[in-house]
Design an enzyme around this catalytic site. Structure first.
Site, PDB file in Angstrom:
ATOM      1  N   ASP A  16       7.109   3.842   2.828  1.00  0.00           N
ATOM      2  CA  ASP A  16       7.291   4.877   3.837  1.00  0.00           C
ATOM      3  C   ASP A  16       8.772   4.919   4.223  1.00  0.00           C
ATOM      4  OD1 ASP A  16       6.904   6.681   5.934  1.00  0.00           O
ATOM      5  OD2 ASP A  16       5.362   5.525   6.913  1.00  0.00           O
ATOM      6  N   ARG A  66      -9.777   1.446   6.918  1.00  0.00           N
ATOM      7  CA  ARG A  66      -9.360   0.751   5.691  1.00  0.00           C
ATOM      8  C   ARG A  66     -10.436   0.818   4.607  1.00  0.00           C
ATOM      9  NH1 ARG A  66      -4.699  -2.195   6.568  1.00  0.00           N
ATOM     10  NH2 ARG A  66      -4.398  -3.059   8.652  1.00  0.00           N
ATOM     11  N   LYS A 115       5.886   7.808   0.079  1.00  0.00           N
ATOM     12  CA  LYS A 115       6.098   8.945   0.974  1.00  0.00           C
ATOM     13  C   LYS A 115       7.611   9.129   1.126  1.00  0.00           C
ATOM     14  CE  LYS A 115       3.398   8.993   4.635  1.00  0.00           C
ATOM     15  NZ  LYS A 115       2.932   8.814   6.042  1.00  0.00           N
ATOM     16  N   VAL A 159      -1.786   9.100   6.642  1.00  0.00           N
ATOM     17  CA  VAL A 159      -2.953   8.882   5.802  1.00  0.00           C
ATOM     18  C   VAL A 159      -3.644   7.560   6.110  1.00  0.00           C
ATOM     19  CG1 VAL A 159      -2.147  10.336   3.905  1.00  0.00           C
ATOM     20  CG2 VAL A 159      -1.514   7.925   3.946  1.00  0.00           C
ATOM     21  N   ASP A 161       0.813  -1.208   0.000  1.00  0.00           N
ATOM     22  CA  ASP A 161       0.000   0.000   0.000  1.00  0.00           C
ATOM     23  C   ASP A 161       0.850   1.263   0.000  1.00  0.00           C
ATOM     24  OD1 ASP A 161       0.876  -0.420   2.613  1.00  0.00           O
ATOM     25  OD2 ASP A 161      -1.088  -0.179   3.534  1.00  0.00           O
TER      26      ASP A 161
END
Length: 188
Positions: A109, A171, A137, A159, A106
């Site tokens: 990071d 979700r 990100k 987020v 997803d």
């Protein structure tokens, strides 16, 4: 009659990526994957729970024959920051030796989760390994890692939605939004 604007969820400060933007980008990602793999079969490995919605929608747009497996990694628990070293919770069941593999997550990071998982997958000797993420990100990267396919580059904000959660909530939101600051502390 003017078009009705979708209402924002009361727990969100703002919406970063709308449902319509997600749908459009998934279609274009499927075209990029077609360019990468041609008509060849490939194995999709989804990092769940976060990537489950993204994976399902992307698979519906892919015309290639695919195999699907899932891996479960714990990175956040009930926090808004990564817990440090990601933990393997559930591993693969398919044999991926000498197979083309697409790993789907997803969000990219810190890079720690994807570095760990790609390292584990490479030990299983796939023919090729590519990484596709819905969100990148870049401002939070702690490990040098870049995805091969990226849906959206987003700022360093916490987020939720479209598979991304906080304490297993949110979700199911059809968009990706910034969780209100005061709610980021309520993990119970």
């Amino acid at each position: 009659m003017p078009a009705k604007r979708p209402s924002i969820h009361p727990d969100l400060d703002s919406i970063l990526v709308t449902e319509a933007q997600i749908k459009r980008r998934i279609k274009s990602l499927a075209k990029e994957l077609k360019e990468q793999y041609g008509d060849k079969e490939f194995t999709v490995i989804s990092i769940i729970n976060g990537a489950i919605l993204f994976t399902a929608d992307l698979l519906r747009e892919i015309e290639n024959p695919t195999r699907l497996d899932c891996i479960r990694i714990s990175s956040y628990r009930n926090e808004t920051k990564s817990i440090g070293t990601p933990q393997l919770v559930h591993s693969l069941t398919l044999d991926i030796t000498n197979r083309d593999v697409l790993l789907i997550d997803d969000i990219l990071d810190t890079g720690k989760t994807l570095a760990l998982v790609t390292g584990m997958i490479r030990k299983l000797k796939p023919k090729s390994l590519k990484v596709c993420v819905l969100l990148d990100k870049k401002g939070r990267r702690e490990v040098a890692f870049e995805a091969d396919f990226v849906g959206f580059i987003i700022p360093d904000r916490f987020v939720v939605g479209y598979g991304l959660d906080f304490a297993e909530r949110y979700r199911n939101l059809p968009c990706i939004g910034v969780l209100k600051q005061h709610l980021q502390k309520l993990a119970d």
